[in-house]
Design an enzyme around this catalytic site. Structure first.
Site, PDB file in Angstrom:
ATOM      1  CE  LYS A   1      -5.112  -8.150  -2.456  1.00  0.00           C
ATOM      2  NZ  LYS A   1      -4.961  -7.673  -1.109  1.00  0.00           N
TER       3      LYS A   1
ATOM      4  CE  LYS B   1      -4.153  -1.919   2.130  1.00  0.00           C
ATOM      5  NZ  LYS B   1      -4.958  -2.011   3.337  1.00  0.00           N
TER       6      LYS B   1
ATOM      7  CE  LYS C   1     -10.056  -1.927  -0.951  1.00  0.00           C
ATOM      8  NZ  LYS C   1      -8.982  -1.317  -0.217  1.00  0.00           N
TER       9      LYS C   1
HETATM   10  P1  TYM Z   1     -10.493  -6.140   3.210  1.00  0.00           P
HETATM   11  O1  TYM Z   1     -11.570  -5.124   3.433  1.00  0.00           O
HETATM   12  O2  TYM Z   1      -9.415  -5.800   2.248  1.00  0.00           O
HETATM   13  O3  TYM Z   1     -11.125  -7.515   2.747  1.00  0.00           O
HETATM   14  C1  TYM Z   1     -12.194  -8.153   3.437  1.00  0.00           C
HETATM   15  C2  TYM Z   1     -12.004  -9.664   3.366  1.00  0.00           C
HETATM   16  O4  TYM Z   1     -11.941 -10.097   2.008  1.00  0.00           O
HETATM   17  C3  TYM Z   1     -10.766 -10.876   1.783  1.00  0.00           C
HETATM   18  N1  TYM Z   1     -10.281 -10.625   0.408  1.00  0.00           N
HETATM   19  C4  TYM Z   1     -10.061 -11.580  -0.496  1.00  0.00           C
HETATM   20  N2  TYM Z   1     -10.198 -12.924  -0.450  1.00  0.00           N
HETATM   21  C5  TYM Z   1      -9.894 -13.615  -1.591  1.00  0.00           C
HETATM   22  N3  TYM Z   1      -9.473 -13.042  -2.728  1.00  0.00           N
HETATM   23  C6  TYM Z   1      -9.317 -11.699  -2.825  1.00  0.00           C
HETATM   24  N4  TYM Z   1      -8.920 -11.140  -3.963  1.00  0.00           N
HETATM   25  C7  TYM Z   1      -9.613 -10.899  -1.675  1.00  0.00           C
HETATM   26  N5  TYM Z   1      -9.576  -9.569  -1.415  1.00  0.00           N
HETATM   27  C8  TYM Z   1      -9.984  -9.427  -0.140  1.00  0.00           C
HETATM   28  C9  TYM Z   1      -9.776 -10.383   2.813  1.00  0.00           C
HETATM   29  O5  TYM Z   1      -8.792 -11.353   3.095  1.00  0.00           O
HETATM   30  C10 TYM Z   1     -10.673 -10.104   4.010  1.00  0.00           C
HETATM   31  O6  TYM Z   1     -10.880 -11.258   4.769  1.00  0.00           O
HETATM   32  N6  TYM Z   1      -7.555  -5.567   7.202  1.00  0.00           N
HETATM   33  C11 TYM Z   1      -8.787  -6.162   6.745  1.00  0.00           C
HETATM   34  C12 TYM Z   1     -10.015  -5.714   7.506  1.00  0.00           C
HETATM   35  C13 TYM Z   1      -9.969  -5.932   8.991  1.00  0.00           C
HETATM   36  C14 TYM Z   1     -10.080  -7.185   9.657  1.00  0.00           C
HETATM   37  C15 TYM Z   1     -10.032  -6.871  11.036  1.00  0.00           C
HETATM   38  C16 TYM Z   1     -10.179  -8.510   9.210  1.00  0.00           C
HETATM   39  C17 TYM Z   1      -9.862  -4.968   9.940  1.00  0.00           C
HETATM   40  N7  TYM Z   1      -9.904  -5.529  11.194  1.00  0.00           N
HETATM   41  C18 TYM Z   1     -10.103  -7.905  12.005  1.00  0.00           C
HETATM   42  C19 TYM Z   1     -10.259  -9.522  10.182  1.00  0.00           C
HETATM   43  C20 TYM Z   1     -10.211  -9.218  11.551  1.00  0.00           C
HETATM   44  C21 TYM Z   1      -9.012  -5.757   5.287  1.00  0.00           C
HETATM   45  O7  TYM Z   1      -8.549  -4.717   4.840  1.00  0.00           O
HETATM   46  O8  TYM Z   1      -9.842  -6.567   4.604  1.00  0.00           O
END
Ligand code: TYM
Length: 334
Positions: free
Chosen positions: A192, A111, A195
């Site tokens: 990956k 990032k 968004k």
């Molecule tokens: P975020 O918002 O990027 O993504 C949410 C969830 O989706 C999964 N994910 C994917 N899985 C498979 N293929 C992909 N291309 C893909 N893109 C995203 C992510 O692994 C995630 O599970 N930091 C975290 C949010 C967060 C969080 C937490 C998660 C904040 N606090 C506590 C678990 C526990 C995030 O940015 O996820």
């Protein structure tokens, strides 16, 4: 009952990767665990989104989660910023995690390479994430592959805190699905899926059937013409196999044996994804017809979350030697 916690950023672009990697498992776990799911709007602030967008995206993300099957009556669904304990425990987590540990986080490296202004919050992001998880005595954290390193760091933080101050925080485990944990971009299958929903390589959760079919038809593959699951040598074809496998609860290797042509693989993958997403899109239209109901449900969720979070925060503060007043000032002056 075992407790599950997970979170998602209100980025405005929930996609097939989020669904197959995480949200689908969140839905399934509701039948077995006490589940707490959070729209992590404080995490979104690390990249300074436009305020009106952030507010709208927090509601649409909650609406999408409910459309995908999160039941706010059985689970706890809330927005992170409305439970102040998250930010407060995060400070204690920042004082527990090492600078070197944060510097090794690959998400931070990725990032920060892509942004001009690198906020301190982007660097300490995993400390806030650890706070999210540890406030709820969480056993299981269902996430996609890209969150593995953050959850492992969260475990280390909890263990270090407990070593310093005595048993205080439950040490969680991650749950990463066998299929769907890392869905790749359809146009750049070495990256990956992420968004930007107008990108031809991302499938949005509420995208219409024609657009989904078109994006799969144009998905990048390779020129050797052989259907085989081999993510390193054949990232495009392997991604299609991975998506079809996740959508139909099979393994990518087994799915690969059914196909000899890319065209049929693309069509069947598109059809499976359309079947999966069409009901979500329909129920989303219904949810969004009354956004005040979403705000109301999130407020109820925050009240439920706060009961657990405040007890953990008090315990952590007490064990770390911070003074607790328990409103005695008000009482003695009242
Ligand atoms: P975020 O918002 O990027 O993504 C949410 C969830 O989706 C999964 N994910 C994917 N899985 C498979 N293929 C992909 N291309 C893909 N893109 C995203 C992510 O692994 C995630 O599970 N930091 C975290 C949010 C967060 C969080 C937490 C998660 C904040 N606090 C506590 C678990 C526990 C995030 O940015 O996820």
């Amino acid at each position: 009952m075992a407790r599950t916690f997970s979170g998602i950023q209100p980025s405005g672009g929930m996609h097939l990767g989020n669904y197959l990697g995480a949200v689908r498992n969140w839905v399934a776990l509701q039948d077995k665990h006490q589940c707490i799911y959070c729209v992590v709007d404080l995490h979104a602030l690390t990249t300074a989104p436009n305020p009106a967008d952030l507010r709208a995206n927090t509601l649409t993300t909650a609406g999408l989660l409910m459309s995908a099957g999160i039941r706010p009556n059985d689970s706890t669904l809330f927005a992170q910023s409305t439970v102040g304990e998250h930010a407060e425990l995060a400070w204690m987590m920042e004082c527990t995690v090492g600078f070197g540990e944060l510097r090794r986080m690959t998400q931070f490296k990725d990032k920060s390479d892509r942004t001009e202004f690198i906020s301190a919050g982007l660097f300490t992001y995993p400390a806030l994430q650890a706070s999210d998880i540890l406030l709820y005595d969480t056993e299981l954290v269902p996430v996609g592959e890209d969150q593995r390193q953050h959850i492992e760091l969260c475990r280390d933080i909890a263990e270090r805190f407990n070593n310093r101050y005595g048993e205080t925080l439950a040490v969680p485990s991650h749950m990463i699905p066998k299929a769907g944990a890392r869905i790749m971009d359809l146009q750049n299958p070495q990256d990956k899926m992420s968004k930007s929903l107008d990108s031809p390589g991302t499938i949005g959760l509420t995208e219409d059937n024609t657009s989904i079919a078109r994006k799969f038809k144009r998905a990048v593959t390779d020129s050797d013409g052989e259907v085989r699951y081999d993510p390193a040598a054949k990232p495009g074809v392997s991604n299609l196999l991975g998506i079809l496998a996740a959508a139909t609860n099979r393994t990518p290797e087994a799915v690969g044996e059914d196909y000899s042509q890319y065209g049929a693989l693309k069509t069947d993958t598109a059809d499976a994804v359309i079947d999966l997403l069409a009901p979500i899109r329909q129920s989303y239209a219904e949810f969004m017809s009354d956004p005040t109901e979403i705000t109301h449900l999130l407020a109820i969720g925050a009240d439920k979350a706060r009961v657990v979070a405040s007890a953990t925060l008090q315990r952590a503060k007490d064990n770390a030697g911070l003074i607790l007043h328990n409103n005695s000032y008000n009482n003695s002056n009242g």
